[in-house]
Design a protein around this motif. Sequence first.
Motif, mmCIF file in Angstrom:
data_model
loop_
_atom_site.group_PDB
_atom_site.id
_atom_site.type_symbol
_atom_site.label_atom_id
_atom_site.label_comp_id
_atom_site.label_asym_id
_atom_site.label_seq_id
_atom_site.Cartn_x
_atom_site.Cartn_y
_atom_site.Cartn_z
ATOM 1 N N UNK A 270 0.835 -1.206 0.000
ATOM 2 C CA UNK A 270 0.000 0.000 0.000
ATOM 3 C C UNK A 270 0.868 1.254 0.000
ATOM 4 N N UNK A 271 1.942 1.242 0.775
ATOM 5 C CA UNK A 271 2.821 2.409 0.816
ATOM 6 C C UNK A 271 3.499 2.640 -0.535
ATOM 7 N N UNK A 272 3.933 1.559 -1.172
ATOM 8 C CA UNK A 272 4.571 1.693 -2.481
ATOM 9 C C UNK A 272 3.586 2.263 -3.500
ATOM 10 N N UNK A 306 5.752 6.959 5.168
ATOM 11 C CA UNK A 306 6.642 6.467 4.102
ATOM 12 C C UNK A 306 8.027 7.091 4.243
ATOM 13 N N UNK A 307 8.060 8.410 4.461
ATOM 14 C CA UNK A 307 9.346 9.096 4.616
ATOM 15 C C UNK A 307 10.120 8.546 5.807
ATOM 16 N N UNK A 308 9.396 8.281 6.916
ATOM 17 C CA UNK A 308 10.058 7.729 8.103
ATOM 18 C C UNK A 308 10.616 6.336 7.806
ATOM 19 N N UNK A 309 9.829 5.513 7.119
ATOM 20 C CA UNK A 309 10.259 4.147 6.817
ATOM 21 C C UNK A 309 11.500 4.140 5.925
ATOM 22 N N UNK A 314 11.141 13.436 1.178
ATOM 23 C CA UNK A 314 10.353 13.360 -0.053
ATOM 24 C C UNK A 314 10.213 14.715 -0.738
ATOM 25 N N UNK A 315 10.717 15.774 -0.116
ATOM 26 C CA UNK A 315 10.716 17.079 -0.768
ATOM 27 C C UNK A 315 11.983 17.305 -1.588
ATOM 28 N N UNK A 316 12.941 16.373 -1.492
ATOM 29 C CA UNK A 316 14.202 16.503 -2.222
ATOM 30 C C UNK A 316 14.048 15.918 -3.622
#
Length: 338
Positions: A270-272, A306-309, A314-316
Amino acid sequence: MQAWLDALAAAIERSVSVDDLDGRLIAYSSRHADADPVRVAAILSRQVAPEIRRWQDRHGIATAAGPVRVPANEALGMGARVCVPIRDSGLRDAGLRDAGLRDSGRTLGYLWLLDPGQTLDDRALALAEETAREIAAAWHEDPDAMVRRLLTTGEGWNRTAPRLIQVCVVLPGSGRPERNAIGGFVTDSHAAYLLRQPADGMPEEEGVTRGYSDTMGPESAPEAYRQALTAAYLAAADPALPRHVSWAGLGPYRMLLGVADDPLAALDGEQAHTLETYLDLGGNAQRTASALHLHRTSLYYRLGRIADALGADLDDGMTRLRLHMALKKRRLDAGFPE
């Protein structure tokens, strides 16, 4: 030298070490059960104290051609030891050495054998003299030449080398050398340094780019050199990369270079799917929430998880590109229908 010292220490069952003419401790055996306070202090400071050097010099080590017994000095906390001068001998022929001829060449340093009971015999001293000759023969080999050979051919390392090494490449070669370099060399385009421990970062220099390899065993030094060189040249070519970049920090270039790792391994299905949709839609949160039938707050929560995992920002832009490429590679790797 470390291999020779450890072998000698094991053979004669004594601690051994090597100093240069300025009293700097160059190397010492791993055996240290018989260490006295003077030896411990020298190991900690990497320097022989002036008062110890004066006591040693009083016994003629500077002009000796063979082993010299230096007696204990209780006031200095120093046990008895034997000094074997390391001399620059022109007698390379084994027959001349075996004939007992001695050369009057200059002294390069001193091989020390701790001998608190003053029981070292002629056999032990002969082994020490042979070790001193081996050290003298290698003394003049330029450390930088040794590093060049190790990085370019993989030759010259042994199991007494540091367990892990790292390579740094500097563009252009006129940049400041690394502080913790074992040695290095300069070409027309860059400088390469073999580091004795992983770099903790160098201050930015105007117009200077640095590339760092992964840490790895010294037997893989040529691969580390290739990694550092690639990282440095990519950082110089692409302003989106930092000026000091590691092989691990090359982002999407890792995939283009064929590095077999999966930056998505920490995500569930789901995250992907959420991440792929978000990146397909150019990072537009409103369109992504609509496509996934989510409230925007729920989408932001998912993206945060997602970013933590991933341990990623994700802004880069470079991070997004690498992840997007990895998501599409997953689809490609899944194959085509028959």
